[in-house]
Design a protein around this motif. Structure first.
Motif, short mmCIF file in Angstrom:
data_model
loop_
_atom_site.label_atom_id
_atom_site.label_comp_id
_atom_site.label_asym_id
_atom_site.label_seq_id
_atom_site.Cartn_x
_atom_site.Cartn_y
_atom_site.Cartn_z
N LYS A 29 0.84 -1.19 0.00
CA LYS A 29 0.00 0.00 0.00
C LYS A 29 0.87 1.25 0.00
N THR A 30 0.54 2.20 -0.84
CA THR A 30 1.30 3.44 -0.91
C THR A 30 0.41 4.61 -0.49
N THR A 31 1.03 5.65 0.04
CA THR A 31 0.30 6.85 0.46
C THR A 31 0.25 7.83 -0.69
N ARG A 32 -0.95 8.19 -1.09
CA ARG A 32 -1.10 9.14 -2.18
C ARG A 32 -1.22 10.54 -1.59
N LEU A 33 -0.46 11.44 -2.16
CA LEU A 33 -0.45 12.81 -1.67
C LEU A 33 -0.91 13.76 -2.78
N ASP A 34 -1.49 14.86 -2.37
CA ASP A 34 -1.74 15.93 -3.34
C ASP A 34 -1.18 17.21 -2.73
N PRO A 35 -0.84 18.20 -3.56
CA PRO A 35 -0.18 19.41 -3.06
C PRO A 35 -0.96 20.12 -1.95
N ALA A 36 -2.29 20.19 -2.09
CA ALA A 36 -3.07 20.89 -1.06
C ALA A 36 -2.99 20.17 0.27
N GLN A 37 -2.98 18.85 0.25
CA GLN A 37 -2.88 18.08 1.49
C GLN A 37 -1.55 18.35 2.18
N VAL A 38 -0.48 18.39 1.40
CA VAL A 38 0.84 18.68 1.96
C VAL A 38 0.87 20.08 2.53
N ALA A 39 0.30 21.06 1.80
CA ALA A 39 0.30 22.44 2.26
C ALA A 39 -0.51 22.61 3.54
N GLU A 40 -1.64 21.92 3.65
CA GLU A 40 -2.46 22.00 4.86
C GLU A 40 -1.70 21.43 6.06
N THR A 41 -0.97 20.35 5.84
CA THR A 41 -0.15 19.78 6.91
C THR A 41 0.95 20.75 7.30
N ALA A 42 1.56 21.37 6.30
CA ALA A 42 2.63 22.35 6.57
C ALA A 42 2.09 23.53 7.38
N LEU A 43 0.88 23.98 7.08
CA LEU A 43 0.29 25.10 7.82
C LEU A 43 0.01 24.72 9.27
N ARG A 44 -0.38 23.47 9.51
CA ARG A 44 -0.58 23.03 10.90
C ARG A 44 0.74 23.07 11.66
N LEU A 45 1.79 22.59 11.01
CA LEU A 45 3.10 22.58 11.66
C LEU A 45 3.67 23.98 11.83
N LEU A 46 3.26 24.90 10.97
CA LEU A 46 3.79 26.26 11.02
C LEU A 46 3.52 26.90 12.38
N ASN A 47 2.36 26.67 12.96
CA ASN A 47 2.05 27.27 14.25
C ASN A 47 2.91 26.69 15.36
N GLU A 48 3.40 25.48 15.19
CA GLU A 48 4.23 24.85 16.21
C GLU A 48 5.70 25.25 16.06
N ARG A 49 6.18 25.34 14.83
CA ARG A 49 7.60 25.47 14.58
C ARG A 49 8.03 26.83 14.05
N GLY A 50 7.10 27.60 13.49
CA GLY A 50 7.48 28.82 12.80
C GLY A 50 8.08 28.51 11.45
N LEU A 51 8.28 29.54 10.63
CA LEU A 51 8.74 29.32 9.27
C LEU A 51 10.16 28.75 9.24
N GLU A 52 11.03 29.23 10.11
CA GLU A 52 12.40 28.75 10.11
C GLU A 52 12.50 27.27 10.46
N GLY A 53 11.61 26.80 11.32
CA GLY A 53 11.65 25.41 11.73
C GLY A 53 10.86 24.47 10.85
N LEU A 54 10.21 25.01 9.84
CA LEU A 54 9.38 24.18 8.96
C LEU A 54 10.26 23.59 7.86
N THR A 55 10.38 22.28 7.84
CA THR A 55 11.20 21.61 6.84
C THR A 55 10.37 20.54 6.12
N LEU A 56 10.81 20.19 4.93
CA LEU A 56 10.14 19.12 4.20
C LEU A 56 10.24 17.80 4.96
N ARG A 57 11.36 17.61 5.67
CA ARG A 57 11.52 16.38 6.44
C ARG A 57 10.45 16.29 7.55
N ALA A 58 10.22 17.42 8.25
CA ALA A 58 9.22 17.42 9.31
C ALA A 58 7.82 17.17 8.75
#
Length: 219
Positions: free
Chosen positions: A5-34
């Motif tokens: 089974k593989t995980t299918r991603l779409d750009p909006a899903q990734v961006a929404e996840t990034a926005l959730r993390l943004l409040n925790e880490r700030g822009l400097e701490g936001l990485t593709l790895r995280a």
């Protein structure tokens, strides 16, 4: 034998996840790895959609924009004056940027990945043109108000990364004591770093009055 089974991603899903993390880490701490860890995928999977961090920021800004325009409070209600329209649009912009830590930094200079913003641009420019502005003046007017709002929120979030959470060193009383030898500068702190809501509202109305005086229709 069952296929893996593989995980299918779409750009909006990734961006929404990034926005959730943004409040925790700030822009400097936001990485593709995280972001990849949050989505339970390997980081290289994200590069299929985003060649670099700026491409991700563009998608994040696009998602932010769509969230803003989905909020009825961010749009002018009914048949309003061009002044009230500019006020409503920029109040909505500020509210949308403040939803996220470093929201103004994410939004600044971003290139929207879709064209759905064009309909809003057409409507807002059309309202100004219908009110008697030339297209050039309508563009200048709306852009000036937009840049004021973006700059205001950038400074606001530099002091308060999220509403109610003030960075160390921006206590008004402490600043006044530290700058006591410069009484006007010391007293200015209450205006500079005090009530951002009223400061924004007053500043935006000054911008609108300036637009009326410079570009507004003449009777």
């Amino acid at each position: 034998m069952a296929s893996k089974k593989t995980t299918r991603l779409d750009p909006a899903q990734v961006a929404e996840t990034a926005l959730r993390l943004l409040n925790e880490r700030g822009l400097e701490g936001l990485t593709l790895r995280a972001i990849a860890q949050e989505l339970h995928v390997q980081a290289p999977a994200l590069y299929w959609h985003f060649k670099n961090k700026q491409a991700l920021l563009d998608e994040m800004a696009t998602v932010m924009y769509r969230q803003m325009v989905a909020d009825p409070a961010a749009r002018p209600a009914g048949d309003v004056s061009w002044q009230e329209r500019i006020l409503a649009v920029n109040r909505g912009l500020r509210a949308g940027l403040l939803r996220y830590r470093d929201g103004a930094k994410v939004y600044s200079g971003a290139r929207f990945t879709g064209t759905d913003h064009a309909a809003d641009m057409e409507r807002e420019l059309g309202a100004l043109v219908d009110a008697g502005f030339s297209l050039r003046d309508a563009v200048r007017a709306s852009t000036t108000a937009y840049l004021f709002t973006l700059g205001f929120v950038t400074e606001e979030q530099g002091t308060e990364p999220v509403p109610g959470e003030r960075r160390e060193g921006f206590d008004v009383a402490e600043r006044a004591q530290r700058m006591a030898a410069y009484p006007l500068a010391a007293q200015a702190g209450a205006e500079l770093f005090g009530d951002y809501d009223s400061g924004f509202e007053e500043g935006l109305r000054i911008i609108v009055a300036g637009i009326a005086a410079t570009y507004g229709p003449r009777d």
